[in-house]
Design an enzyme around this catalytic site. Structure first.
Site, short mmCIF file in Angstrom:
data_model
loop_
_atom_site.label_atom_id
_atom_site.label_comp_id
_atom_site.label_asym_id
_atom_site.label_seq_id
_atom_site.Cartn_x
_atom_site.Cartn_y
_atom_site.Cartn_z
N SER B 367 14.93 -1.88 -49.24
CA SER B 367 13.78 -1.01 -49.07
C SER B 367 13.62 -0.10 -50.29
CB SER B 367 13.94 -0.23 -47.75
OG SER B 367 12.71 0.29 -47.34
N ASP B 452 7.04 -7.20 -41.39
CA ASP B 452 7.51 -5.89 -41.85
C ASP B 452 6.31 -4.97 -42.06
OD1 ASP B 452 8.69 -3.73 -43.16
OD2 ASP B 452 10.06 -4.99 -44.29
N HIS B 487 11.26 -5.29 -40.81
CA HIS B 487 11.99 -4.56 -41.85
C HIS B 487 13.50 -4.73 -41.76
CE1 HIS B 487 11.79 -1.77 -45.13
NE2 HIS B 487 12.53 -0.87 -44.53
#
Lengths: 154, 521
Positions: B367, B452, B487
């Site tokens: 991320s 995501d 995610h």
């Protein structure tokens, strides 16, 4: 030699504050572009093909990783009012069970079996889970897409 | 008889009457923006809208105080917070404003007895603690003053104790006192470098504080700490059925010097027998955003690397809270590039101290940590042999120009607003997708999730597509998109291990370690 996917470069620019920023792959942001999913799947296939010579290693690593998990396990119970709440996992099953018992050692009641909730879904994750103050009702959120958007059930 | 609501956000609380439910919902951009009140048995379409947040930079959440006396509605952005409160047992009572939002002012409140506790950064960069009577929350006095070398990280109020989480010199501390702050003492921890996470602690009238303790060598342990007597009770330790002997491992802490002189901590773990002569493979990881600290905790998965002779290291770069609020501020907005230069300094330090060498060096981040990966590999492709970028944020400009992404407007205060010319120029100066050049890159594996909503699938896809078109090397460049997850990757615990096995196989292959036999337990 396996050839990698080469997605089409489609001329596109972002113009902002006098700058011209090329963004030839901006089309990948269009979820409904017919070339998108075939491209992502081609990349997945290419990655698998490049890594095919490690399939025995991957299996061995998986066995090592799984061997470090205690598959049948129990969380330390949390006391809420007269009950002990806990989650536990069963050998060979992907998801936890949410349980409670009357303190200190009453019989177990299974409140939620996430394995059952996950049936028919390729993704399943519990969100917030709240017991009513009188311990008679359970409200919880469930995400079945991976988008962290929950359906609320009572 | 189920009551059902679709598209609920993260918050869900019962009223103390047991018949009222409060929950938040998302707007079109996946921003929690409305609070509803629902009476059981009624049509959820008739739930009462209690609050709607118009400012798109603000997310809302709701929780009940540990005392169960109040519901707290918290409106928060990366720029400030605003709390509203109401008695949890009075469905008809309105929410009352605590303190109106002000730019750069963040605060949280707790309820204890007759008082509210207010943790605020008003006139206190590292936060201070105030106390005010619930009958008149404007009458405030200071309970814990600001300290330049200690970050106030959180507060838990219990009936008879006040528990304060702090950070000093990169380490977490737990301070315990009476509600009035007297009788202050600290929980003693058995190792010099460790990680602590509060666990549950839902009961108000208890003397037990539960936390998870672990270190790079000590498996995750659930501790019941007696707030009155200081007794440390180990309730459970993560069991590793295939065997683990912590005495075979050693954890260390180093420091690297950033270009501007900042001293960046590094935590690392290795087997005692792993040589420090530059031949060992190494995996260095980092994050450095949102003030999230990357605490050195135990990972059973990493043992597969350590048993194959790896050094595993964490770079505590700016953008996290490890060294206080300033550590965070110096790694965001117009100072974001400190995160990258800190990470490179840590990598060079590990090489200089002969923990590894560039041909044996892998890095990993997820991320915002994937932003870090993609930025440092543009700047210093020569330092690393392999890069694992999970759901990497690489398209800073394109993402921040898409107002329909959930993390766009709220993130202006984290990365910058591209509509502001000066902030735009700074973002463009490092946005990794815009800085891919014709050069040799290390082996790269990027992962994404089609569903995501934090880092969209297209971010790693665009990064890989352009890398492939421009790079001059013949190294591996792989993109793996999970077509049914978001995610955090797969949801099932075994399926997740398959993903990790693939990623580790990639690292071992890239570093020429695929044939290395793991050392025994």
């Amino acid at each position: 030699m396996i050839e990698p996917p080469r997605p089409e470069a489609r001329p596109h620019t972002i113009a902002l504050h006098g700058a011209e920023i090329p963004d030839e792959y901006a089309w990948l942001q269009q979820r409904d572009d017919p070339a998108l999913i075939p491209y992502l799947e081609a990349e997945n296939a290419y990655a698998a093909a490049v890594m095919a010579d490690t399939s025995a290693l991957q299996q061995r690593l998986y066995t090592e990783l799984r061997g470090r998990i205690k598959e049948q396990d129990l969380s330390v119970p949390v006391q809420r009012g007269p009950f002990l709440y806990y989650t536990r996992t069963e050998a060979g099953r992907q998801y936890p069970l949410v349980c409670r018992q009357l303190a200190p050692d009453g019989p177990e009641a299974i409140l939620l079996d996430v394995n059952q909730l996950a049936e028919g879904h390729s993704f399943c994750s519990l969100g917030p889970l709240k017991i009513s103050p009188d311990h008679t009702l359970l409200a919880y959120g469930l995400d079945t897409t991976g988008g962290m958007i929950f359906d609320l059930f009572v | 008889m189920p009551d059902r609501v679709a598209l609920m956000a993260w918050s869900l609380e019962w009223g103390e009457d047991g018949r009222t439910l409060y929950y938040t919902v998302f707007d079109h951009a996946h921003r929690p923006y409305r609070l509803y009140q629902h009476s059981l048995g009624e049509d959820t379409a008739n739930a009462a809208l209690l609050y709607e947040e118009p400012d798109e930079r603000y997310f809302i959440d709701l929780h009940k105080t540990r005392s169960r006396a109040y519901l707290l509605l918290r409106l928060h952005s990366h720029d400030g917070t605003e709390v509203h409160y109401k008695p949890a047992g009075e469905p008809a009572a309105p929410f009352m404003l605590f303190d109106a939002r002000r730019s750069k002012i963040e605060y949280k409140i707790e309820h204890q007895g007759e008082n509210f506790l207010i943790m605020t950064n008003a006139e206190a960069e590292n936060f201070r603690l105030l106390v005010a009577p619930t009958s008149d929350p404007t009458q405030r006095r200071e309970l814990i003053a600001h300290r330049p070398d200690v970050l106030l990280d959180g507060v838990n109020a219990f009936a008879d104790h006040l528990v304060v989480y702090e950070r000093r010199a990169g380490l977490q501390q737990i301070r315990i006192s009476a509600p009035d702050g007297s009788g202050e003492r600290y929980v003693p921890f058995p190792e010099p470098v460790y990680s602590v996470t509060p666990e549950g602690n839902e009961e108000y009238a208890t003397h037990t504080l539960r936390f998870a303790y672990s270190s790079l060598v000590t498996p995750r342990s659930i501790i019941d700490y007696d707030l009155a007597t200081g007794t440390w009770l180990l309730r459970k330790q993560e069991d590793i059925p295939s065997g683990y002997d912590p005495s075979l491992y050693v954890a260390e802490r180093l420091e690297a010097s950033a270009p501007d002189g900042a001293r960046v901590p590094i935590s690392l773990v290795r087997r005692r027998t792993t040589p420090c002569d530059g031949t060992a493979p190494c995996l260095l990881t980092g994050y450095g955003a949102y003030g999230n600290s990357y605490d050195p905790g135990f990972s059973a998965n990493v043992l597969s690397l350590l048993e194959r002779g790896f050094v595993f290291a964490i770079a505590h770069i700016r953008g996290g809270h490890e060294l206080g609020r300033a550590w965070y501020e110096q790694g965001r907005l117009g100072q974001k590039q400190n995160s990258f230069s800190d990470f490179i300094a840590c990598a060079e330090q590990l090489i200089a101290q002969r923990y590894t060498s560039p041909a044996r060096f892998a890095i990993a981040g997820a991320s915002a940590g994937g932003l870090l990966m993609s930025a440092v590999v543009n700047a210093r492709p020569d330092l690393f042999q392999a890069v694992l970028a999970r759901v990497p944020f690489t398209n800073v400009i394109a993402a921040m120009l898409d107002p329909n992404l959930p993390l766009t407007i709220i993130e202006y205060d984290q990365w910058g607003n591209p509509h502001d010319p000066e902030q735009f120029r700074y973002m463009l100066s490092y946005s990794p997708y815009e800085h891919i050049v014709a050069q040799a890159y290390p082996h790269i594996l990027a992962t994404g999730g089609l569903n995501d909503l934090q880092v969209p699938y297209w971010d790693p896809a665009k990064w890989v597509a352009r890398l492939r078109a421009r790079k001059t090397d013949a190294n591996m460049l792989l993109l793996r998109t999970n077509m049914t997850a978001g995610h955090s990757g797969a949801s099932g615990r075994f399926t997740r291990l398959e993903e990790t096995a693939f990623e580790y196989a990639f690292l071992l292959k890239a570093l020429g370690c695929a044939e290395v036999e793991p050392a025994g337990v």
